[in-house]
Motif scaffolding. Structure first.
Motif, PDB file in Angstrom:
ATOM      1  N   ILE A 132      36.838  68.095  15.425  1.00 23.73           N
ATOM      2  CA  ILE A 132      37.417  66.758  15.579  1.00 23.73           C
ATOM      3  C   ILE A 132      36.495  65.697  14.991  1.00 23.73           C
ATOM      4  O   ILE A 132      36.931  64.752  14.329  1.00 23.73           O
ATOM      5  N   GLN A 136      37.313  62.983  12.122  1.00 23.88           N
ATOM      6  CA  GLN A 136      37.181  61.536  12.344  1.00 23.88           C
ATOM      7  C   GLN A 136      36.320  60.886  11.273  1.00 23.88           C
ATOM      8  O   GLN A 136      36.626  59.799  10.780  1.00 23.88           O
ATOM      9  N   ARG A 137      35.226  61.549  10.898  1.00 23.83           N
ATOM     10  CA  ARG A 137      34.373  60.988   9.846  1.00 23.83           C
ATOM     11  C   ARG A 137      35.115  60.929   8.514  1.00 23.83           C
ATOM     12  O   ARG A 137      35.010  59.964   7.761  1.00 23.83           O
ATOM     13  N   HIS A 139      38.354  60.667   8.111  1.00 21.90           N
ATOM     14  CA  HIS A 139      39.365  59.613   8.193  1.00 21.90           C
ATOM     15  C   HIS A 139      38.728  58.229   8.055  1.00 21.90           C
ATOM     16  O   HIS A 139      39.270  57.346   7.375  1.00 21.90           O
ATOM     17  N   ALA A 140      37.559  58.020   8.684  1.00 18.98           N
ATOM     18  CA  ALA A 140      36.872  56.726   8.591  1.00 18.98           C
ATOM     19  C   ALA A 140      36.437  56.441   7.157  1.00 18.98           C
ATOM     20  O   ALA A 140      36.549  55.319   6.662  1.00 18.98           O
TER      21      ALA A 140
END
Length: 380
Positions: A132, A136-137, A139-140
């Motif tokens: 996860i 998240q990284r 997506h950021a």
């Protein structure tokens, strides 16, 4: 390579310096604790390559297996390269640990591997690819790249042309407005008069607002219009001014004071006026008749509050003009005591501005000088 004279427990003699050896890196678990499943132990264990390298390099550094304690209490933390190095250091001493670390680094450099340093980068390296945190990284980073792209290419030319067009249109309209006015006085009016103000409102400002009024019927009219202006604006009230004059017989105080309840209801229905407003106007006409008996006229009554001389605050900015003053509050209290309706401090201050009891034109407005010159005491 490794010091073989290390004692299994107690003190170890290294370079003539006693070192207290720990009993182990395990803590006894409470009774009845179950060992971890094999699958979980396997997933928490360190990579096989590092484990084999550690076992080959320094076999003597391994502590003796303790089957009883291992069965009773499983390790609290999964083995890592740092924990392997710590065990070797505790078992063999500082000198053996230094040799082991140096050889391990040499092997890693030759093989082109990353040294097992416990940092955030190392933790990310051991992190599964589909975790996860990794998602998240990713997506950021993608969102940041898209944001930079929008900022770099967000219609700069179109935006600039729109702003330039609006500014040019504003200056053009202002120039045309000034050219249409040969005197140029439109620029010096009170700031609440703009090029977009209704012509009826501009005419009221230029011809009536602030001029001293001494006629009872006109005073009665402006008192009524100031009362109904609450919650609306002067432009909308001025557009209905002819309706109010027709409904209240030209604001003849003697006629309006004699209106019956049937006439009040009929006027409200015929002219679309609020029933409370019509009743309040009739009541105020009756109160003006009482003031006439006491002061001779309504004009003398209201002008007595300012000693028959208009107030001149000389405001420079329209935002400084208040909605009520101490003078309007004192007049309001006296009129309420006499039975007038719709005569709050704000309404009375608007009434004072309209009939010239106070000259609230800005000092830069030409009407300020006109109203000052017309403010000489009236002839009795």
């Amino acid at each position: 390579m490794c010091n073989s004279n290390v004692k299994s427990a107690g003190d170890a003699q290294i370079d003539g310096r006693p070192v207290l050896q720990p009993a182990g890196n395990r803590v006894a678990a409470p009774d009845g604790a179950r060992p971890l499943k094999k699958a979980l132990q396997k997933s928490l264990s360190m990579p096989a390559s590092l484990d084999n390298a550690a076992a080959t390099t320094c076999p003597a550094a391994r502590p003796a297996p303790d089957n009883t304690r291992a069965a009773a209490a499983p390790p609290l933390l999964p083995p890592t390269p740092a924990s392997v190095t710590a065990r070797a250091t505790k078992a063999a001493g500082a000198k053996a640990a230094a040799v082991y670390a140096e050889k391990s680094r040499t092997k890693a450099r030759k093989a082109g591997a990353v040294l097992p340093v416990v940092t955030f980068a190392a933790l990310e390296a051991f992190e599964p690819a589909g975790s996860i945190a990794a998602a998240q990284r990713e997506h950021a980073a993608l969102a940041q790249a898209q944001r930079k792209q929008r900022i770099a290419h967000y219609g700069r030319t179109a935006s600039f042309s729109r702003v330039e067009g609006r500014v040019g249109a504003t200056f053009t309209a202002a120039a045309e407005h000034v050219a249409a006015s040969p005197t140029g006085h439109d620029e010096k009016r009170c700031s609440f008069i703009t090029p977009y103000s209704d012509p009826l409102y501009v005419a009221y400002h230029d011809e009536e607002w602030g001029l001293p009024v001494h006629d009872d019927e006109l005073l009665f009219e402006m008192l009524t219009l100031s009362g109904v202006q609450v919650g609306a604006d002067w432009t909308s009230i001025l557009k209905k001014r002819h309706l109010y004059r027709e409904a209240f017989s030209g604001f003849n105080v003697d006629v309006v004071a004699k209106y019956t309840e049937k006439q009040v209801a009929s006027l409200s229905a015929d002219f679309g006026l609020d029933l409370g407003t019509v009743r309040g106007t009739v009541n105020n006409a009756c109160r003006i008749l009482e003031v006439r008996r006491d002061f001779g006229s309504f004009d003398k009554y209201v002008w007595a509050f300012v000693n028959n001389k208009p107030l001149s605050p000389s405001y420079k900015y329209s935002r400084k003009i208040p909605v009520k003053t101490s003078k309007s509050e004192s007049i309001s209290k006296d009129m309420v005591r006499r039975g007038f309706r719709f005569v709050g401090p704000t309404v009375i201050h608007s009434f004072m501005q309209a009939v010239g009891l106070t000259n609230d034109h800005l000092v830069s407005c030409p009407r300020h000088r006109v109203c000052c010159s017309s403010s000489s005491p009236r002839a009795n």
